[in-house]
Design a protein around this motif. Structure first.
Motif, PDB file in Angstrom:
ATOM      1  N   UNK A 173       0.852  -1.197   0.000  1.00 63.20           N
ATOM      2  CA  UNK A 173       0.000   0.000   0.000  1.00 63.20           C
ATOM      3  C   UNK A 173       0.887   1.245   0.000  1.00 63.20           C
ATOM      4  N   UNK A 174       0.645   2.153  -0.943  1.00 62.94           N
ATOM      5  CA  UNK A 174       1.510   3.333  -1.069  1.00 62.94           C
ATOM      6  C   UNK A 174       1.487   4.203   0.181  1.00 62.94           C
ATOM      7  N   UNK A 175       0.308   4.375   0.792  1.00 60.24           N
ATOM      8  CA  UNK A 175       0.215   5.223   1.968  1.00 60.24           C
ATOM      9  C   UNK A 175       0.925   4.634   3.172  1.00 60.24           C
ATOM     10  N   UNK A 176       0.742   3.330   3.409  1.00 65.91           N
ATOM     11  CA  UNK A 176       1.396   2.680   4.538  1.00 65.91           C
ATOM     12  C   UNK A 176       2.907   2.585   4.317  1.00 65.91           C
ATOM     13  N   UNK A 177       3.292   2.292   3.093  1.00 68.14           N
ATOM     14  CA  UNK A 177       4.722   2.223   2.759  1.00 68.14           C
ATOM     15  C   UNK A 177       5.393   3.582   2.948  1.00 68.14           C
ATOM     16  N   UNK A 178       4.663   4.654   2.596  1.00 70.60           N
ATOM     17  CA  UNK A 178       5.217   6.007   2.767  1.00 70.60           C
ATOM     18  C   UNK A 178       5.512   6.298   4.229  1.00 70.60           C
ATOM     19  N   UNK A 179       4.664   5.821   5.135  1.00 71.45           N
ATOM     20  CA  UNK A 179       4.931   6.003   6.568  1.00 71.45           C
ATOM     21  C   UNK A 179       6.187   5.248   7.000  1.00 71.45           C
ATOM     22  N   UNK A 180       6.329   4.012   6.527  1.00 69.27           N
ATOM     23  CA  UNK A 180       7.475   3.190   6.912  1.00 69.27           C
ATOM     24  C   UNK A 180       8.784   3.795   6.410  1.00 69.27           C
ATOM     25  N   UNK A 181       8.763   4.387   5.220  1.00 65.66           N
ATOM     26  CA  UNK A 181       9.975   4.928   4.604  1.00 65.66           C
ATOM     27  C   UNK A 181      10.067   6.452   4.724  1.00 65.66           C
ATOM     28  N   UNK A 182       9.288   7.042   5.595  1.00 70.52           N
ATOM     29  CA  UNK A 182       9.285   8.498   5.708  1.00 70.52           C
ATOM     30  C   UNK A 182      10.521   8.996   6.460  1.00 70.52           C
TER      31      UNK A 182
END
Length: 224
Positions: free
Chosen positions: A189-198
């Motif tokens: 998921x792009x949104x969840x992945x963005x949090x992990x890699x933020x």
């Protein structure tokens, strides 16, 4: 006899006078016509008079330039504060103790993904882990699946009310067979992945709580 001769003479004289009159009139008309023709030809060949005061031709006015539409500059976006690289590990830095095997596995996979992107690993925080477990258990107890809890409110309020100060905060939620499966769901998921890699987060709390269909996973991210 003399009378007849006199009449003939008068007649001849009268004719002569008439002819002479016609001839004279014809000459007069001819002379006037010739003179008029000469006058017309002279007028055609003559150079037209140059006017002493020639009319002034106004110069054309320049066309008005069109104004360019104003260029709207986008509002500057706030930049997150830069995170300084620690020179030495802090002795008081919290270590991933008190975490379950599933929670430790999730933390390991998250930081491996960050390291592949050249990012700093997220530091576990015991108090944030505790909140993440409370949120997962609350989802099970109250049978909902949302970032807003009927018990704690929004995740931002939940973290703030727990006394954890932050510059930014985020949350990931998943229901899956196990922690590994939940991690793959996050990364898909792009949104969840963005949090992990933020780059806007420095610490993470992970709560993996079992339930009858598998596990409920809560990830809480903050920047300090």
């Amino acid at each position: 006899m003399d009378k007849k001769i006199l009449i003939k003479s008068c007649a001849v004289l009268g004719l002569s006078v008439f002819l002479m009159t016609q001839f004279s009139i014809g000459q007069a008309h001819a002379s006037w016509g010739a003179a008029r023709l000469v006058e017309l030809r002279a007028q055609q060949n003559a150079t037209p008079p140059v006017p002493t005061n020639p009319p002034v031709i106004p110069e054309p006015e320049p066309e008005p330039e069109l104004e360019k539409p104003p260029v709207t500059q986008p509002d500057p976006q706030p930049q997150p504060p830069e995170i300084s690289e620690p020179t030495q590990p802090d002795e008081e830095q919290e270590q991933p103790t008190g975490m379950s095997q599933e929670e430790l596995l999730m933390l390991q996979m998250v930081n491996e993904a960050r390291e592949k992107q050249g990012l700093k690993p997220l530091q576990p925080m015991a108090k944030l882990n505790e909140l993440a477990r409370l949120k997962s258990q609350d989802i099970i107890d109250n049978n909902y699946f949302s970032h807003t809890s009927p018990t704690y409110g929004s995740f931002a309020n939940m973290v703030y009310d727990a006394g954890i100060r932050f510059y930014s905060v985020g949350e990931n939620l998943a229901k899956a067979r196990n922690a590994k499966h939940a991690y793959y769901l996050f990364m898909a998921s792009s949104g969840h992945k963005a949090n992990i890699l933020s780059t806007n987060f420095t610490h993470v709390g992970i709560g993996v709580v079992p339930y009858k269909y598998g596990v409920v996973v809560t990830q809480l991210f903050v920047m300090q």
